[in-house]
Design a protein around this motif. Structure first.
Motif, PDB file in Angstrom:
ATOM      1  N   ASP A 173       0.782  -1.158   0.052  1.00 25.75           N
ATOM      2  CA  ASP A 173      -0.096   0.165   0.212  1.00 25.75           C
ATOM      3  C   ASP A 173       0.915   1.109  -0.145  1.00 25.75           C
ATOM      4  O   ASP A 173       0.574   2.330  -0.520  1.00 25.75           O
ATOM      5  CB  ASP A 173      -0.875  -0.083   1.067  1.00 25.75           C
ATOM      6  CG  ASP A 173      -2.201  -0.883   1.074  1.00 25.75           C
ATOM      7  OD1 ASP A 173      -2.205  -1.572   0.228  1.00 25.75           O
ATOM      8  OD2 ASP A 173      -2.783  -1.359   2.388  1.00 25.75           O
ATOM      9  N   ARG A 174       1.851   1.263   0.803  1.00 26.37           N
ATOM     10  CA  ARG A 174       2.740   2.494   0.820  1.00 26.37           C
ATOM     11  C   ARG A 174       3.424   2.721  -0.617  1.00 26.37           C
ATOM     12  O   ARG A 174       3.607   3.696  -0.983  1.00 26.37           O
ATOM     13  CB  ARG A 174       3.965   2.212   1.983  1.00 26.37           C
ATOM     14  CG  ARG A 174       4.784   3.255   1.922  1.00 26.37           C
ATOM     15  CD  ARG A 174       5.871   3.298   3.207  1.00 26.37           C
ATOM     16  NE  ARG A 174       6.503   2.154   3.386  1.00 26.37           N
ATOM     17  CZ  ARG A 174       7.661   2.054   2.912  1.00 26.37           C
ATOM     18  NH1 ARG A 174       8.312   3.019   2.198  1.00 26.37           N
ATOM     19  NH2 ARG A 174       8.360   0.973   3.136  1.00 26.37           N
ATOM     20  N   LYS A 175       3.956   1.525  -1.188  1.00 21.03           N
ATOM     21  CA  LYS A 175       4.503   1.544  -2.407  1.00 21.03           C
ATOM     22  C   LYS A 175       3.554   2.193  -3.460  1.00 21.03           C
ATOM     23  O   LYS A 175       4.007   3.067  -4.355  1.00 21.03           O
ATOM     24  CB  LYS A 175       4.921   0.489  -2.938  1.00 21.03           C
ATOM     25  CG  LYS A 175       6.130  -0.142  -2.245  1.00 21.03           C
ATOM     26  CD  LYS A 175       7.512   0.748  -2.044  1.00 21.03           C
ATOM     27  CE  LYS A 175       8.245   0.599  -3.087  1.00 21.03           C
ATOM     28  NZ  LYS A 175       9.540   1.570  -3.120  1.00 21.03           N
ATOM     29  N   LYS A 176       2.220   1.869  -3.433  1.00 19.28           N
ATOM     30  CA  LYS A 176       1.137   2.145  -4.166  1.00 19.28           C
ATOM     31  C   LYS A 176       0.894   3.504  -4.026  1.00 19.28           C
ATOM     32  O   LYS A 176       0.829   4.425  -4.963  1.00 19.28           O
ATOM     33  CB  LYS A 176      -0.093   1.337  -3.882  1.00 19.28           C
ATOM     34  CG  LYS A 176      -1.175   1.640  -4.881  1.00 19.28           C
ATOM     35  CD  LYS A 176      -2.652   0.708  -4.494  1.00 19.28           C
ATOM     36  CE  LYS A 176      -3.528   1.308  -5.469  1.00 19.28           C
ATOM     37  NZ  LYS A 176      -4.868   0.651  -5.218  1.00 19.28           N
ATOM     38  N   LEU A 177       0.955   4.129  -2.685  1.00 19.43           N
ATOM     39  CA  LEU A 177       0.720   5.636  -2.525  1.00 19.43           C
ATOM     40  C   LEU A 177       1.876   6.442  -2.885  1.00 19.43           C
ATOM     41  O   LEU A 177       1.536   7.604  -3.534  1.00 19.43           O
ATOM     42  CB  LEU A 177       0.794   5.840  -0.957  1.00 19.43           C
ATOM     43  CG  LEU A 177      -0.623   5.507  -0.469  1.00 19.43           C
ATOM     44  CD1 LEU A 177      -0.619   5.554   1.073  1.00 19.43           C
ATOM     45  CD2 LEU A 177      -1.765   6.132  -1.009  1.00 19.43           C
ATOM     46  N   GLU A 178       3.020   5.794  -2.965  1.00 19.99           N
ATOM     47  CA  GLU A 178       3.997   6.760  -3.556  1.00 19.99           C
ATOM     48  C   GLU A 178       4.113   6.974  -5.050  1.00 19.99           C
ATOM     49  O   GLU A 178       4.326   7.653  -5.562  1.00 19.99           O
ATOM     50  CB  GLU A 178       5.460   5.706  -3.160  1.00 19.99           C
ATOM     51  CG  GLU A 178       5.870   5.993  -1.779  1.00 19.99           C
ATOM     52  CD  GLU A 178       6.927   4.900  -1.311  1.00 19.99           C
ATOM     53  OE1 GLU A 178       7.571   4.457  -2.099  1.00 19.99           O
ATOM     54  OE2 GLU A 178       7.620   5.033  -0.275  1.00 19.99           O
ATOM     55  N   ALA A 179       3.573   5.554  -5.739  1.00 19.51           N
ATOM     56  CA  ALA A 179       3.484   5.769  -7.044  1.00 19.51           C
ATOM     57  C   ALA A 179       2.218   6.731  -7.438  1.00 19.51           C
ATOM     58  O   ALA A 179       2.396   7.486  -8.325  1.00 19.51           O
ATOM     59  CB  ALA A 179       3.025   4.247  -7.621  1.00 19.51           C
ATOM     60  N   GLU A 180       1.266   6.671  -6.876  1.00 21.45           N
ATOM     61  CA  GLU A 180       0.134   7.470  -6.888  1.00 21.45           C
ATOM     62  C   GLU A 180       0.509   8.988  -6.789  1.00 21.45           C
ATOM     63  O   GLU A 180       0.207   9.961  -7.480  1.00 21.45           O
ATOM     64  CB  GLU A 180      -1.115   7.095  -5.875  1.00 21.45           C
ATOM     65  CG  GLU A 180      -1.818   6.122  -6.423  1.00 21.45           C
ATOM     66  CD  GLU A 180      -3.256   5.821  -5.524  1.00 21.45           C
ATOM     67  OE1 GLU A 180      -3.815   6.886  -5.233  1.00 21.45           O
ATOM     68  OE2 GLU A 180      -3.329   4.528  -5.116  1.00 21.45           O
TER      69      GLU A 180
END
Length: 543
Positions: free
Chosen positions: A380-387
């Motif tokens: 989720d953290r990596k997804k938020l970083e990408a977002e």
């Protein structure tokens, strides 16, 4: 536009002042020719701001309002040839009353609804908030930022990004930026929440290496769980994870209770061994001792035994009390064990799995859930970083799309007005939008206070002419820094404006030139203060 403002507390020569009438273009609040202080110029500008939905007047003038007494400000606006009448009071500034043309209150509305009415009436449909958009351009002493480097901000503390977003709103380009900024704020809030969770130990500080290690461990744990299922020939449906957790939890609790039971039973055995009645010496035993010890002083032994019996009677009660307590605890434990065993049998038919395997299965399930939670948090953290990266790119794209248009609009107007009418008074100010967090308004070479004040006026004047900003307001404390030639040009430009410009002034030239006299909406001076009181004198009372 604002057409009229009236308050029955306004005084002049001990009488109520007549309603103050406004018009398009320049509206001057004039102070004394000698620059009289504390006569009410700034206060009156704050009251105009109050009529536009502002809150500075009631927040900054609590002592004045206490001295004067709570009062209503009555005012009217005209839109599309129709007059709208309102009353807003200092006692309840969060409400505005719709009125008839006699200012008789008809319908109460919240201040937010009133500001929405103004926003709609001024055709500012794309701005996020009427008050947020106009507030920085009400340049009243004690209210707005006087820093030319923060000319778009509502205060020196407000983020630059908010000022630039406000500018985009006023040019009707703010929607795309606002969506991106709102999404970035949402992402940052989620990331902060996850960081707090990590700081407080709800999940570990994950790295890519830890994530990969977890993934390998997860595969191994799942293989072990599948092996247990195969070993005991159990159906997957019989091993509902929640049921297994409950069974394993119950079995684990039973083990703990049985350990407690063993300890209680041991304590009961010790209690039985410590029973003092077992250790009393009978008379026959004393007589038997004489067989081996003919000279034995039996009376001495009997005396000692008598003393012991006194102690035994006390210990006997304590031992019995302890035994009763232990037996009661043992009864409760046995009841709990019986209940838990029954519940485990009722939950599912997998009780054939040995107890230790059940516990092992539950432990595997728990470890799997924990690792999956850790990996999900990392993912989720990596997804938020990408977002966040993607949203920043969208924000940059929207900024790059509209910023040049706004910059050209502003700079072209500044070039036109300065080169056309003001080339001998000021160099052309330059306005640059660097990015979403940086902008600057600068006059080449000359950074004097009068020049900065004039450049600030020109920027605001550009805004009411090129954007949907409906009015501007400037206090004498800022305008007095200008030299006479610049000041007169400011009055001239404002007079020809289609929108409203409100200023307070002490300049003698306002009275010396007939063409400015018609622009004066209110005159204040010593002895003719706004509320009929000299605020500098401690002995002053309302007249």
């Amino acid at each position: 536009m604002l057409t009229e403002l009236y308050c029955d507390k306004f005084r002049d020569d001990d009488s109520e002042r007549s309603p103050i009438q406004f018009h398009k273009g320049l509206n001057i609040v004039l102070g004394g020719q000698l620059g009289d202080n504390s006569v009410g110029k700034t206060t009156f500008l704050q009251i105009i701001d109050f009529a536009f939905g502002g809150k500075t007047y009631t927040e900054k003038n609590k002592e004045l309002i206490e001295n004067v007494g709570s009062h209503d400000i009555r005012f009217s606006f005209q839109f599309n040839q129709q007059l709208h009448y309102f009353v807003r009071g200092t006692a309840q500034p969060h409400y505005v009353w719709k009125c008839n043309d006699l200012y008789e209150k008809q319908e109460r509305m919240k201040i937010g609804d009133f500001c929405s009415f103004l926003q709609s009436s001024y055709n500012m449909k794309d701005v996020n908030s009427f008050r947020d958009s106009v507030s920085p351009f009400c340049r009243i002493f004690g209210k707005a930022s006087d820093n030319v480097d923060r000319i778009l901000q509502n205060s020196n503390r407000e983020a630059t990004k908010k000022g630039i977003l406000r500018l985009f709103d006023l040019f009707n380009y703010g929607l795309e930026l606002r969506k991106s900024i709102a999404r970035l704020d949402e992402i940052d809030n989620k990331r902060q929440f996850m960081k707090l969770g990590s700081d407080y130990g709800y999940f570990p500080k994950m790295t890519e290496k830890k994530y990969e290690e977890n993934s390998k461990k997860l595969a191994k744990l799942k293989a072990e769980k599948d092996s247990l299922v195969s070993k005991f020939s159990l159906k997957t449906c019989d091993l509902d994870s929640e049921k297994m957790r409950m069974i394993a939890q119950g079995q684990s609790e039973i083990i703990k209770l049985k350990r407690q039971k063993y300890k209680i039973q041991t304590s009961l055995s010790i209690n039985e061994l410590n029973n003092p009645e077992k250790y009393s010496v009978s008379q026959n035993e004393i007589e038997n001792l004489k067989t081996f010890f003919p000279n034995l002083n039996c009376s001495k032994i009997e005396e000692i035994e008598k003393f012991h019996k006194g102690i035994y009677s006390l210990l006997k009660d304590e031992c019995k009390k302890e035994k009763d307590n232990l037996e009661h605890v043992l009864e409760v434990i046995n009841g709990k064990i019986e209940l838990l065993e029954k519940e485990c049998l009722e939950i599912t038919n997998v009780s054939s799995m040995p107890q230790m395997e059940l516990i092992q299965y539950a432990s595997l399930e728990e470890d799997i859930r924990r690792i999956e939670t850790e990996n999900k948090a990392y993912a989720d953290r990596k997804k938020l970083e990408a977002e966040k990266k993607e949203t920043k790119e969208s924000l940059t794209s929207a900024f790059s799309k509209f910023a040049p248009k706004i910059q050209v609009e502003i700079q072209s107007y500044l070039d036109e007005i300065v080169l056309g009418e003001l080339k001998d008074l000021i160099r052309v100010p330059s306005f640059v939008l660097d990015d979403i967090s940086h902008y600057k308004l600068k006059v080449p070479i000359d950074q004097g206070t009068g020049t900065i004040a004039f450049a600030r006026f020109l920027f605001d004047f550009c805004m009411i002419n090129k954007s949907c900003l409906p009015f501007m307001m400037s206090d004498s404390v800022w305008l007095s820094q200008m030299e006479v030639a610049r000041y007169e040009k400011m009055l001239e430009l404002s007079s020809g404006c289609e929108k409203q410009v409100f200023i307070s002034s002490d300049k003698n030239l306002v009275l010396s030139n007939e063409k400015w006299k018609s622009k004066i909406v209110l005159e204040l001076s010593k002895g003719h203060e706004l509320f009929g009181i000299d605020l500098r004198k401690t002995s002053s009372v309302l007249r």
